[in-house]
Design a protein around this motif. Structure first.
Motif, PDB file in Angstrom:
ATOM      1  N   GLY A  11       2.960   0.879  -4.500  1.00  0.00           N
ATOM      2  CA  GLY A  11       1.724   0.208  -4.162  1.00  0.00           C
ATOM      3  C   GLY A  11       1.334  -0.776  -5.252  1.00  0.00           C
ATOM      4  N   ALA A  58      -6.709   2.564  -2.478  1.00  0.00           N
ATOM      5  CA  ALA A  58      -6.543   2.850  -1.053  1.00  0.00           C
ATOM      6  C   ALA A  58      -7.590   3.881  -0.668  1.00  0.00           C
ATOM      7  CB  ALA A  58      -5.147   3.372  -0.757  1.00  0.00           C
ATOM      8  N   ARG A  97       0.815  -1.218   0.000  1.00  0.00           N
ATOM      9  CA  ARG A  97       0.000   0.000   0.000  1.00  0.00           C
ATOM     10  C   ARG A  97       0.854   1.276   0.000  1.00  0.00           C
ATOM     11  NH1 ARG A  97      -5.572  -0.181   1.246  1.00  0.00           N
ATOM     12  NH2 ARG A  97      -6.362  -2.207   0.552  1.00  0.00           N
TER      13      ARG A  97
END
Length: 341
Positions: A283, A324, A276
């Protein structure tokens, strides 16, 4: 890319470009170019007339079967500055990525880690020399893909920051899938290609799976690991504590090995394999599960329905994925209770 609410999002688009001559490929390239100028990936030597000639000569020498395709595609985008030179992938700036991948005969599973805004996000079915489906980047290069013969390939960065003359790994994977039918053929094909930065390539067909390591300063090396897997290191150099702290390459390979030869997709969608660190450019943008003997690939994200594509049923369209969530807002400070006199 970061949206107005602070979420990290990425739009993927599936396009059937056929043989590249009817405008569909060019339309997607123009669409991507509006968001990110492709010329920024061209090295200085490719911007001169002499450099352009050398790039095309290198491409023609090593990929003669694709030369007519290159010229056909370049003719589709005459407005693109240095378009033909860009498409050779023989004068490209180096790029560094993350990624984890593993394979067994008949299956390849990979995570692609890269800055969202720098990834083209094109899932493409093409028929330049033969049917191929893959995640396109660099206008017609491939990050991973499969062909109708049951061969699948994918790449990871080799972890060593060296650069030399040669072709980008993106066009090498395209060439392999266009001209090879087995892992053995593909390995020999890669052995003859000059690759400009260190890369690990994992390959599978119905009978064999293997990872090879290539680069400008090493001969092609077959990884002796019985599990065909790769993250971001090579046998040519040990992984330093600093490199491991930043990339966790050893930890990711250990997780792949522990998961076994038939790693579940769910394992790829969890740490340490799923990453992440979008603000640092590492990511995970997608997980691809190739089953080339069935001619099928599924693209996966956490908490999202997979997107399945195949040679038998390829579905054009677009999906915007929330990679995210927006950062949580801080809790409001408590207001002190007033006391009565």
């Amino acid at each position: 890319m970061l949206d107005h609410a602070g979420r990290v999002e990425k739009t993927f688009k599936a396009v059937d470009v056929g043989d590249g001559g009817d405008g569909r490929w060019a339309a997607r390239v123009r669409e991507v170019a509006k968001e990110s100028d492709p010329a920024k990936w061209l090295a200085d030597e490719g911007r001169t007339p002499e450099g352009a000639v050398r790039a095309k000569e290198l491409f023609a020498r090593h990929m003669p079967e694709l030369l007519p395709v290159l010229e056909r595609l370049a003719a589709q985008v005459p407005e693109m500055a240095a378009g033909e030179t860009l498409l050779t992938h023989a004068a490209a700036k180096p790029f560094w990525s993350g990624c984890t991948q593993t394979a067994r005969p008949g299956r390849l599973l990979r995570n692609y880690d890269f800055p969202p805004e720098a990834c083209e996000g094109s899932i493409v079915r093409s028929h330049f020399l033969r049917p191929v489906i893959g995640m396109q980047d660099g206008a017609w290069g491939l990050l991973d893909g499969m062909n109708d013969a049951g061969l699948a390939v994918s790449l990871t960065f080799g972890g060593r920051f060296v650069h030399g003359p040669g072709l980008s790994i993106l066009i090498a994977l395209r060439y392999v899938l266009e001209t090879c039918t087995t892992v053995d053929e593909a390995v020999e094909c890669l052995r003859g290609l000059p690759i400009c930065i260190p890369q690990n390539v994992t390959l599978t067909d119905p009978d064999r799976a293997v990872t090879v390591q290539v680069g400008p300063d090493i001969p092609l090396t077959v990884d002796p690991d019985p599990v065909a897997c790769a993250a971001n290191h090579q046998l040519a150099a040990p992984v330093s504590p600093e490199q491991e702290a930043g990339s966790r390459t050893l930890a990711r390979v250990a997780a792949i090995r522990a998961a076994g030869p038939d790693t579940p997709v769910a394992t790829m969608l969890r740490p340490p394999l799923h990453r992440r660190e979008y603000d640092e450019g590492f990511g995970t943008l997608y997980t691809a599960d190739y089953r080339p003997t069935d001619g099928e690939v599924g693209y996966h994200w956490p908490d999202t329905e997979p997107w399945t594509q195949s040679f038998a049923a390829f579905h054009e369209g677009a999906r915007t994925i929330e990679l995210a969530p927006a950062p949580a807002l801080p809790e409001p400070a408590a207001t002190p209770a007033s006391s009565a006199d």
